[in-house]
Design a protein around this motif. Structure first.
Motif, PDB file in Angstrom:
ATOM      1  N   MET A 190     -17.232 -10.531  96.551  1.00 59.21           N
ATOM      2  CA  MET A 190     -18.445  -9.826  96.901  1.00 59.21           C
ATOM      3  C   MET A 190     -18.088  -8.414  97.373  1.00 59.21           C
ATOM      4  O   MET A 190     -17.208  -8.233  98.201  1.00 59.21           O
ATOM      5  N   ALA A 191     -18.759  -7.421  96.838  1.00 59.22           N
ATOM      6  CA  ALA A 191     -18.466  -6.020  97.147  1.00 59.22           C
ATOM      7  C   ALA A 191     -18.978  -5.653  98.534  1.00 59.22           C
ATOM      8  O   ALA A 191     -19.972  -6.184  99.018  1.00 59.22           O
ATOM      9  N   THR A 192     -18.293  -4.729  99.149  1.00 63.71           N
ATOM     10  CA  THR A 192     -18.702  -4.186 100.436  1.00 63.71           C
ATOM     11  C   THR A 192     -19.836  -3.195 100.209  1.00 63.71           C
ATOM     12  O   THR A 192     -19.721  -2.294  99.389  1.00 63.71           O
ATOM     13  N   THR A 193     -20.925  -3.341 100.962  1.00 64.62           N
ATOM     14  CA  THR A 193     -22.082  -2.469 100.803  1.00 64.62           C
ATOM     15  C   THR A 193     -21.994  -1.282 101.747  1.00 64.62           C
ATOM     16  O   THR A 193     -21.737  -1.454 102.942  1.00 64.62           O
ATOM     17  N   VAL A 194     -22.225  -0.100 101.179  1.00 61.62           N
ATOM     18  CA  VAL A 194     -22.279   1.123 101.971  1.00 61.62           C
ATOM     19  C   VAL A 194     -23.592   1.846 101.677  1.00 61.62           C
ATOM     20  O   VAL A 194     -24.092   1.803 100.560  1.00 61.62           O
ATOM     21  N   ILE A 195     -24.117   2.474 102.701  1.00 60.60           N
ATOM     22  CA  ILE A 195     -25.326   3.285 102.584  1.00 60.60           C
ATOM     23  C   ILE A 195     -24.890   4.733 102.504  1.00 60.60           C
ATOM     24  O   ILE A 195     -24.049   5.176 103.278  1.00 60.60           O
ATOM     25  N   LEU A 196     -25.477   5.482 101.591  1.00 60.28           N
ATOM     26  CA  LEU A 196     -25.117   6.870 101.359  1.00 60.28           C
ATOM     27  C   LEU A 196     -26.387   7.701 101.263  1.00 60.28           C
ATOM     28  O   LEU A 196     -27.361   7.273 100.647  1.00 60.28           O
ATOM     29  N   GLY A 197     -26.389   8.875 101.880  1.00 62.06           N
ATOM     30  CA  GLY A 197     -27.542   9.748 101.751  1.00 62.06           C
ATOM     31  C   GLY A 197     -27.331  11.077 102.437  1.00 62.06           C
ATOM     32  O   GLY A 197     -26.352  11.284 103.149  1.00 62.06           O
ATOM     33  N   VAL A 198     -28.273  11.965 102.200  1.00 55.50           N
ATOM     34  CA  VAL A 198     -28.272  13.293 102.815  1.00 55.50           C
ATOM     35  C   VAL A 198     -29.334  13.277 103.913  1.00 55.50           C
ATOM     36  O   VAL A 198     -30.484  12.922 103.666  1.00 55.50           O
ATOM     37  N   ILE A 199     -28.959  13.669 105.111  1.00 54.53           N
ATOM     38  CA  ILE A 199     -29.832  13.529 106.272  1.00 54.53           C
ATOM     39  C   ILE A 199     -30.717  14.746 106.505  1.00 54.53           C
ATOM     40  O   ILE A 199     -30.374  15.861 106.110  1.00 54.53           O
ATOM     41  N   GLY A 200     -31.843  14.523 107.144  1.00 55.69           N
ATOM     42  CA  GLY A 200     -32.723  15.600 107.577  1.00 55.69           C
ATOM     43  C   GLY A 200     -33.424  16.298 106.432  1.00 55.69           C
ATOM     44  O   GLY A 200     -33.819  15.673 105.450  1.00 55.69           O
ATOM     45  N   PHE A 218     -17.115  -0.492  95.649  1.00 56.92           N
ATOM     46  CA  PHE A 218     -18.151  -0.617  96.674  1.00 56.92           C
ATOM     47  C   PHE A 218     -19.523  -0.807  96.037  1.00 56.92           C
ATOM     48  O   PHE A 218     -19.787  -0.300  94.943  1.00 56.92           O
ATOM     49  N   ASP A 219     -20.387  -1.515  96.718  1.00 64.61           N
ATOM     50  CA  ASP A 219     -21.796  -1.610  96.346  1.00 64.61           C
ATOM     51  C   ASP A 219     -22.496  -0.487  97.109  1.00 64.61           C
ATOM     52  O   ASP A 219     -22.540  -0.517  98.342  1.00 64.61           O
ATOM     53  N   ALA A 268     -25.279  -3.692 105.363  1.00 68.14           N
ATOM     54  CA  ALA A 268     -24.195  -2.758 105.057  1.00 68.14           C
ATOM     55  C   ALA A 268     -23.098  -2.804 106.108  1.00 68.14           C
ATOM     56  O   ALA A 268     -23.340  -3.101 107.279  1.00 68.14           O
ATOM     57  N   GLU A 269     -21.908  -2.462 105.664  1.00 67.66           N
ATOM     58  CA  GLU A 269     -20.773  -2.367 106.577  1.00 67.66           C
ATOM     59  C   GLU A 269     -20.478  -0.930 106.974  1.00 67.66           C
ATOM     60  O   GLU A 269     -19.765  -0.699 107.947  1.00 67.66           O
ATOM     61  N   GLY A 321     -29.268  -3.215 116.520  1.00 68.31           N
ATOM     62  CA  GLY A 321     -28.301  -4.306 116.564  1.00 68.31           C
ATOM     63  C   GLY A 321     -27.285  -4.275 115.444  1.00 68.31           C
ATOM     64  O   GLY A 321     -26.699  -5.296 115.104  1.00 68.31           O
ATOM     65  N   LEU A 322     -27.060  -3.100 114.881  1.00 67.34           N
ATOM     66  CA  LEU A 322     -26.135  -2.972 113.748  1.00 67.34           C
ATOM     67  C   LEU A 322     -24.719  -2.667 114.216  1.00 67.34           C
ATOM     68  O   LEU A 322     -24.521  -1.937 115.187  1.00 67.34           O
ATOM     69  N   ASP A 323     -23.769  -3.215 113.499  1.00 69.89           N
ATOM     70  CA  ASP A 323     -22.357  -2.932 113.736  1.00 69.89           C
ATOM     71  C   ASP A 323     -21.810  -2.359 112.436  1.00 69.89           C
ATOM     72  O   ASP A 323     -21.331  -3.097 111.571  1.00 69.89           O
ATOM     73  N   VAL A 324     -21.975  -1.047 112.259  1.00 71.18           N
ATOM     74  CA  VAL A 324     -21.554  -0.382 111.029  1.00 71.18           C
ATOM     75  C   VAL A 324     -20.582   0.743 111.351  1.00 71.18           C
ATOM     76  O   VAL A 324     -20.647   1.352 112.413  1.00 71.18           O
TER      77      VAL A 324
END
Length: 146
Positions: A1-11, A31-32, A54-55, A81-84
């Motif tokens: 199972m692939a590790t999930t990451v969140i990606l984006g440009v803020i603001g 990565f996912d 996500a991790e 409650g996230l641990d990322v």
């Protein structure tokens, strides 16, 4: 199972090229990736990290106002409650002269890793693998399957 990451440009930042390159490189590395695109709110990152279990959360900013855009970000992550693991990179401040000062500012804000605008995708990938312990997990899977 692939590790999930969140990606984006803020603001209010609308720079998309860097995250598109990073998305492809992360996917190639196994990565996912959930790419939130540009002009993403802090809440958008937190909600996506929660929804996708996500991790890691990777924040990009090129227009120089990342400090303003990221104030309180880690409080929201904690409240959810996230641990990322959190990374930020790009041109993070207007008139950025001493990147070590900028790095320290963002480390104090809670980011685990801070990259300047010259860092390539491989720097983030190498750090993610190390920070998330992926090499050890891969080695364990190989040992089990042989």
């Amino acid at each position: 199972m692939a590790t999930t990451v969140i990606l984006g440009v803020i603001g209010s930042d609308a720079h998309v090229v860097g995250i598109t390159i990073l998305e492809r490189a992360l996917e190639t590395a196994g990565f996912d990736v959930v790419n939130l695109g540009v002009q993403t709110s802090q809440e958008g990152f937190v909600e996506a990290a929660d929804a996708h279990d996500a991790e890691a959360v990777l924040v990009s900013s090129l227009y120089g106002h990342a400090e303003q855009d990221c104030r309180g970000f880690h409080r929201k992550i904690t409240a959810a409650g996230l641990d990322v693991t959190t990374y930020i990179g790009g041109n993070l401040s207007v008139g950025q002269n001493d990147f070590e000062e900028t790095r320290e500012t963002f480390r104090e804000m809670g980011f685990d890793r801070v990259f300047d605008s010259e860092a390539g995708p491989e720097a983030a990938i190498t750090a993610l693998k190390r920070d998330l312990g992926m090499r050890e997990a891969e080695a364990e899977r190989t040992a089990i399957s042989t």
